[in-house]
Write a protein that holds these residues in place. Structure first.
Motif, PDB file in Angstrom:
ATOM      1  N   VAL A 111       1.947  -4.107   2.138  1.00 44.91           N
ATOM      2  CA  VAL A 111       3.128  -3.258   2.288  1.00 44.91           C
ATOM      3  C   VAL A 111       2.669  -1.823   2.515  1.00 44.91           C
ATOM      4  CG1 VAL A 111       5.048  -2.186   1.033  1.00 44.91           C
ATOM      5  CG2 VAL A 111       4.742  -4.662   0.968  1.00 44.91           C
ATOM      6  N   ALA A 112       3.202  -1.203   3.556  1.00 39.68           N
ATOM      7  CA  ALA A 112       2.985   0.223   3.794  1.00 39.68           C
ATOM      8  C   ALA A 112       4.331   0.905   3.625  1.00 39.68           C
ATOM      9  CB  ALA A 112       2.415   0.466   5.189  1.00 39.68           C
ATOM     10  N   TYR A 113       4.496   1.615   2.524  1.00 42.03           N
ATOM     11  CA  TYR A 113       5.801   2.192   2.180  1.00 42.03           C
ATOM     12  C   TYR A 113       5.882   3.670   2.545  1.00 42.03           C
ATOM     13  CZ  TYR A 113       9.654   4.263  -0.214  1.00 42.03           C
ATOM     14  OH  TYR A 113      10.792   4.965  -0.443  1.00 42.03           O
ATOM     15  N   ALA A 114       7.104   4.121   2.912  1.00 40.11           N
ATOM     16  CA  ALA A 114       7.339   5.549   3.119  1.00 40.11           C
ATOM     17  C   ALA A 114       8.815   5.864   2.927  1.00 40.11           C
ATOM     18  CB  ALA A 114       6.903   5.991   4.516  1.00 40.11           C
ATOM     19  N   ASP A 115       9.097   7.033   2.340  1.00 37.96           N
ATOM     20  CA  ASP A 115      10.456   7.554   2.331  1.00 37.96           C
ATOM     21  C   ASP A 115      10.877   7.858   3.767  1.00 37.96           C
ATOM     22  OD1 ASP A 115      10.354   7.412  -0.403  1.00 37.96           O
ATOM     23  OD2 ASP A 115      10.369   9.582  -0.745  1.00 37.96           O
ATOM     24  N   GLY A 116      12.176   8.000   3.965  1.00 34.92           N
ATOM     25  CA  GLY A 116      12.700   8.243   5.303  1.00 34.92           C
ATOM     26  C   GLY A 116      12.509   9.653   5.815  1.00 34.92           C
ATOM     27  N   ASP A 117      11.786  10.503   5.077  1.00 30.63           N
ATOM     28  CA  ASP A 117      11.517  11.863   5.549  1.00 30.63           C
ATOM     29  C   ASP A 117      10.020  12.120   5.697  1.00 30.63           C
ATOM     30  OD1 ASP A 117      10.896  11.832   2.889  1.00 30.63           O
ATOM     31  OD2 ASP A 117      12.090  13.586   2.334  1.00 30.63           O
ATOM     32  N   VAL A 118       9.272  11.058   5.988  1.00 29.04           N
ATOM     33  CA  VAL A 118       7.817  11.162   6.163  1.00 29.04           C
ATOM     34  C   VAL A 118       7.488  11.203   7.653  1.00 29.04           C
ATOM     35  CG1 VAL A 118       5.631   9.928   5.892  1.00 29.04           C
ATOM     36  CG2 VAL A 118       7.222  10.084   3.968  1.00 29.04           C
ATOM     37  N   PHE A 119       6.587  12.087   8.036  1.00 30.45           N
ATOM     38  CA  PHE A 119       6.072  12.141   9.403  1.00 30.45           C
ATOM     39  C   PHE A 119       4.681  11.519   9.410  1.00 30.45           C
ATOM     40  CE2 PHE A 119       3.708  13.976  12.908  1.00 30.45           C
ATOM     41  CZ  PHE A 119       4.617  13.905  13.962  1.00 30.45           C
ATOM     42  N   PHE A 120       4.442  10.614  10.350  1.00 25.28           N
ATOM     43  CA  PHE A 120       3.177   9.886  10.429  1.00 25.28           C
ATOM     44  C   PHE A 120       2.300  10.463  11.535  1.00 25.28           C
ATOM     45  CE2 PHE A 120       6.456   7.034   8.898  1.00 25.28           C
ATOM     46  CZ  PHE A 120       5.867   6.393   7.830  1.00 25.28           C
ATOM     47  N   ASP A 121       1.055  10.769  11.207  1.00 28.38           N
ATOM     48  CA  ASP A 121       0.078  11.184  12.194  1.00 28.38           C
ATOM     49  C   ASP A 121      -0.851  10.016  12.526  1.00 28.38           C
ATOM     50  OD1 ASP A 121       0.456  13.920  13.004  1.00 28.38           O
ATOM     51  OD2 ASP A 121      -0.026  14.505  10.945  1.00 28.38           O
ATOM     52  N   SER A 122      -1.539  10.138  13.649  1.00 31.80           N
ATOM     53  CA  SER A 122      -2.451   9.092  14.087  1.00 31.80           C
ATOM     54  C   SER A 122      -3.529   8.827  13.029  1.00 31.80           C
ATOM     55  CB  SER A 122      -3.109   9.509  15.404  1.00 31.80           C
ATOM     56  OG  SER A 122      -4.016   8.526  15.848  1.00 31.80           O
ATOM     57  N   GLY A 123      -3.759   7.562  12.750  1.00 34.39           N
ATOM     58  CA  GLY A 123      -4.793   7.165  11.804  1.00 34.39           C
ATOM     59  C   GLY A 123      -4.304   6.933  10.395  1.00 34.39           C
ATOM     60  N   TRP A 124      -3.019   7.178  10.136  1.00 32.99           N
ATOM     61  CA  TRP A 124      -2.516   7.087   8.761  1.00 32.99           C
ATOM     62  C   TRP A 124      -2.693   5.670   8.191  1.00 32.99           C
ATOM     63  CZ3 TRP A 124       1.344   3.964   6.791  1.00 32.99           C
ATOM     64  CH2 TRP A 124       2.102   3.245   7.747  1.00 32.99           C
ATOM     65  N   LEU A 125      -2.420   4.662   9.015  1.00 34.63           N
ATOM     66  CA  LEU A 125      -2.480   3.290   8.511  1.00 34.63           C
ATOM     67  C   LEU A 125      -3.911   2.777   8.466  1.00 34.63           C
ATOM     68  CD1 LEU A 125      -1.089   0.784   7.473  1.00 34.63           C
ATOM     69  CD2 LEU A 125      -0.637   0.091   9.834  1.00 34.63           C
ATOM     70  N   SER A 126      -4.690   3.029   9.515  1.00 34.40           N
ATOM     71  CA  SER A 126      -6.057   2.517   9.543  1.00 34.40           C
ATOM     72  C   SER A 126      -6.908   3.090   8.417  1.00 34.40           C
ATOM     73  CB  SER A 126      -6.705   2.819  10.903  1.00 34.40           C
ATOM     74  OG  SER A 126      -6.761   4.211  11.142  1.00 34.40           O
ATOM     75  N   ARG A 127      -6.740   4.379   8.127  1.00 38.41           N
ATOM     76  CA  ARG A 127      -7.511   4.990   7.036  1.00 38.41           C
ATOM     77  C   ARG A 127      -7.046   4.458   5.680  1.00 38.41           C
ATOM     78  NH1 ARG A 127     -10.857   6.182   5.553  1.00 38.41           N
ATOM     79  NH2 ARG A 127     -10.918   8.288   4.714  1.00 38.41           N
ATOM     80  N   GLY A 128      -5.746   4.290   5.516  1.00 36.94           N
ATOM     81  CA  GLY A 128      -5.258   3.724   4.262  1.00 36.94           C
ATOM     82  C   GLY A 128      -5.747   2.307   4.045  1.00 36.94           C
ATOM     83  N   LEU A 129      -5.741   1.505   5.102  1.00 39.56           N
ATOM     84  CA  LEU A 129      -6.213   0.126   4.995  1.00 39.56           C
ATOM     85  C   LEU A 129      -7.701   0.073   4.685  1.00 39.56           C
ATOM     86  CD1 LEU A 129      -4.304  -1.595   7.940  1.00 39.56           C
ATOM     87  CD2 LEU A 129      -3.851  -1.845   5.494  1.00 39.56           C
ATOM     88  N   LYS A 130      -8.471   0.980   5.268  1.00 38.47           N
ATOM     89  CA  LYS A 130      -9.908   1.001   5.021  1.00 38.47           C
ATOM     90  C   LYS A 130     -10.208   1.178   3.536  1.00 38.47           C
ATOM     91  CE  LYS A 130     -14.248   1.206   6.421  1.00 38.47           C
ATOM     92  NZ  LYS A 130     -14.916   0.038   7.054  1.00 38.47           N
ATOM     93  N   ILE A 131      -9.511   2.104   2.904  1.00 35.71           N
ATOM     94  CA  ILE A 131      -9.703   2.335   1.467  1.00 35.71           C
ATOM     95  C   ILE A 131      -9.196   1.146   0.662  1.00 35.71           C
ATOM     96  CG2 ILE A 131      -9.021   3.796  -0.474  1.00 35.71           C
ATOM     97  CD1 ILE A 131      -8.909   6.145   1.528  1.00 35.71           C
ATOM     98  N   LEU A 132      -8.028   0.650   1.022  1.00 36.03           N
ATOM     99  CA  LEU A 132      -7.429  -0.476   0.304  1.00 36.03           C
ATOM    100  C   LEU A 132      -8.354  -1.690   0.309  1.00 36.03           C
ATOM    101  CD1 LEU A 132      -4.734  -1.573  -1.034  1.00 36.03           C
ATOM    102  CD2 LEU A 132      -4.192  -2.468   1.234  1.00 36.03           C
ATOM    103  N   GLU A 133      -9.009  -1.947   1.427  1.00 35.52           N
ATOM    104  CA  GLU A 133      -9.806  -3.154   1.582  1.00 35.52           C
ATOM    105  C   GLU A 133     -11.268  -2.972   1.166  1.00 35.52           C
ATOM    106  OE1 GLU A 133      -7.246  -5.057   5.290  1.00 35.52           O
ATOM    107  OE2 GLU A 133      -8.976  -3.769   5.727  1.00 35.52           O
ATOM    108  N   THR A 134     -11.672  -1.731   0.877  1.00 37.10           N
ATOM    109  CA  THR A 134     -13.054  -1.482   0.456  1.00 37.10           C
ATOM    110  C   THR A 134     -13.175  -1.392  -1.057  1.00 37.10           C
ATOM    111  OG1 THR A 134     -13.563  -0.309   2.520  1.00 37.10           O
ATOM    112  CG2 THR A 134     -15.007   0.111   0.634  1.00 37.10           C
ATOM    113  N   PHE A 135     -12.303  -0.642  -1.684  1.00 36.11           N
ATOM    114  CA  PHE A 135     -12.351  -0.454  -3.135  1.00 36.11           C
ATOM    115  C   PHE A 135     -11.761  -1.681  -3.838  1.00 36.11           C
ATOM    116  CE2 PHE A 135     -13.037   3.737  -1.646  1.00 36.11           C
ATOM    117  CZ  PHE A 135     -13.534   4.515  -2.687  1.00 36.11           C
ATOM    118  N   PRO A 136     -12.235  -2.002  -5.035  1.00 33.96           N
ATOM    119  CA  PRO A 136     -11.691  -3.151  -5.773  1.00 33.96           C
ATOM    120  C   PRO A 136     -10.430  -2.774  -6.562  1.00 33.96           C
ATOM    121  CG  PRO A 136     -13.481  -2.192  -7.018  1.00 33.96           C
ATOM    122  CD  PRO A 136     -13.382  -1.387  -5.737  1.00 33.96           C
ATOM    123  N   ARG A 137      -9.599  -3.752  -6.794  1.00 34.09           N
ATOM    124  CA  ARG A 137      -8.430  -3.619  -7.676  1.00 34.09           C
ATOM    125  C   ARG A 137      -7.627  -2.336  -7.374  1.00 34.09           C
ATOM    126  NH1 ARG A 137      -6.638  -6.427 -11.957  1.00 34.09           N
ATOM    127  NH2 ARG A 137      -5.406  -5.355 -13.540  1.00 34.09           N
TER     128      ARG A 137
END
Length: 317
Positions: A111-137
Motif C-alpha cells: 500500500v502506498a498511502y497519501a492524503d489528497g493534498d500531497v504532490f508527488f515528484d519523480s522517484g517517490w515510489l521507487s525510493r520508498g520501495l527500495k527502503i521498504l524491501e531492503t530493511f527488515p520489519r
C-alpha cells in the motif's frame, strides 16, 4: 426462470491487481472558505501521481463525504480509467475510518498511502520501495525527510543498536530549504522553525548500501498491506488529531519507521502553492499591500473561532 446462460461463464481470464495499490483519501466538503481551492489541490495531487509514477500500480481513492463537484470529478476519472477503485462515503469517517476500510480493501501486496493534498515528484515510489524491501520489519516508509517525534522512532533505534550490519550517524542531513518549506507551509513561525532546525538533529541509517532517515509521517507512506492490517481497526473517535495512533502502534510492536533522504513528496495544504498555479490553471487574487484589518490578531482569532464553530455544526459527522 433464467433465460440463456451468463456470458461470464465463457470468459477464461480475469483482471489481476497490481502489486502496489496507491490509496488517496480525499475530503473537500465544500468549495468555499478553508476549502475554496480544495478541488484544485486534489486535481494537482492526482495529476502529479499519474505523471510521476512510472511503476505499475492501481489507484484507489476513498472520498470522505466531499461536495458533489468533487464526487463528479472523481467519478469522471473513474470512468476514464484513471482510478481503478473509487470508494464514496456519504459521511466523513475521518482518516482513521477511511484507513480501516481502504487498507482492508486494498488488493495489492503493498500500500502506498497519501492524503489528497500531497504532490508527488519523480522517484517517490521507487525510493520508498527500495527502503521498504531492503530493511527488515519495516512498518512504514515516507518519501520526504522530516524531523518527527523522537518517541515514535524508539523501535527503529533499538533495531539499529542490535544490528551489526547497520550504521547510524547523527547530524544535519536535511537541507534547510527542505525543512523550511514543509514547516512554514503549515503556518508555523519561520523563526521558531529555524530555532528547531538548529537545535535538533537527523538520524541517518545505512543498511546494505541503502540510506534512510529515522522517522515517518502519517500523511504519506509506503507499507506492506498485511502489516497495516495487523494494526486495524484504529476506531478513532475524531476525524483529526488522533492520526498518529497508527505510528504509535507500529513503533510499539517493533516495526521500523523510515524516510527517504530526498524530498520526493510535498504537503500542499489547503491552497495551491504559487509554483503550481499554472498547473491548476487558476490565479489567486493579489493581496493588497500594507496591513489589513483582517490581519489584526484579536479579530483574526475571533473570526477563525466563529468559522470553526460553524464548520463543526454542519460537518461534525
Amino acid at each position: 426462470m433464467r433465460s440463456g446462460q451468463n456470458p461470464a461463464k465463457f470468459v477464461e481470464t480475469v483482471a489481476r491487481p497490481m502489486r502496489v495499490t496507491v490509496i488517496v483519501v480525499s475530503y473537500v466538503p465544500f468549495l468555499a472558505g478553508y476549502f475554496a481551492e480544495g478541488l484544485d489541490v486534489l486535481r494537482i495531487c492526482l495529476d502529479s501521481l499519474r505523471r510521476n509514477t512510472p511503476e505499475p500500480y492501481d489507484l484507489m481513492v476513498f472520498d470522505n463525504g466531499s461536495a458533489p463537484e468533487v464526487v463528479s470529478f472523481l467519478e469522471a476519472l473513474h470512468r476514464a480509467g484513471q482510478i481503478e477503485y473509487l470508494l464514496l462515503s456519504r459521511a466523513n469517517l475521518g482518516k482513521g475510518g477511511a484507513w480501516d476500510i481502504a487498507f482492508q480493501a486494498a488488493p495489492g501486496e503493498i500500500v502506498a498511502y497519501a492524503d489528497g493534498d500531497v504532490f508527488f515528484d519523480s522517484g517517490w515510489l521507487s525510493r520508498g520501495l527500495k527502503i521498504l524491501e531492503t530493511f527488515p520489519r519495516v512498518g512504514m516508509v515516507s518519501s520526504r525527510p522530516l524531523r518527527t517525534e523522537p518517541e515514535l522512532t524508539s523501535a527503529t533505534l533499538k533495531w539499529v543498536e542490535g544490528e551489526d550490519a547497520a550504521e547510524v550517524e547523527r547530524g544535519r542531513f536535511i537541507p534547510w530549504e527542505v525543512f523550511r518549506e514543509h514547516d512554514v507551509n503549515l503556518g508555523q513561525d519561520e523563526k521558531a522553525v529555524r530555532d528547531r532546525y538548529e537545535s535538533t538533529d537527523d538520524i541517518l541509517i545505512r543498511y546494505r548500501e541503502v540510506e534512510a532517515l529515522a522517522g515517518a509521517v502519517h500523511w504519506q507512506f509506503v507499507a506492506y498491506r498485511d502489516v497495516l492490517r495487523q494494526h486495524l481497526p484504529l476506531s478513532l473517535d475524531r476525524p483529526m488529531g488522533q492520526v498518529r495512533a497508527l505510528d504509535r502502534r507500529l513503533n510499539e510492536n517493533g516495526y521500523l519507521r523510515l524516510m527517504t533522504t530526498e524530498a520526493l513528496v510535498r504537503h500542499m495544504g489547503n491552497t495551491v502553492p504559487d509554483d503550481l498555479r499554472s498547473t491548476a490553471l487558476i490565479r489567486r487574487a493579489p493581496r493588497p499591500d500594507g496591513p489589513r484589518l483582517l490581519d489584526w490578531a484579536p479579530l483574526r482569532r475571533l473570526l477563525l473561532a466563529v468559522h470553526n464553530q460553524i464548520f463543526r455544526w454542519y460537518f461534525r459527522s
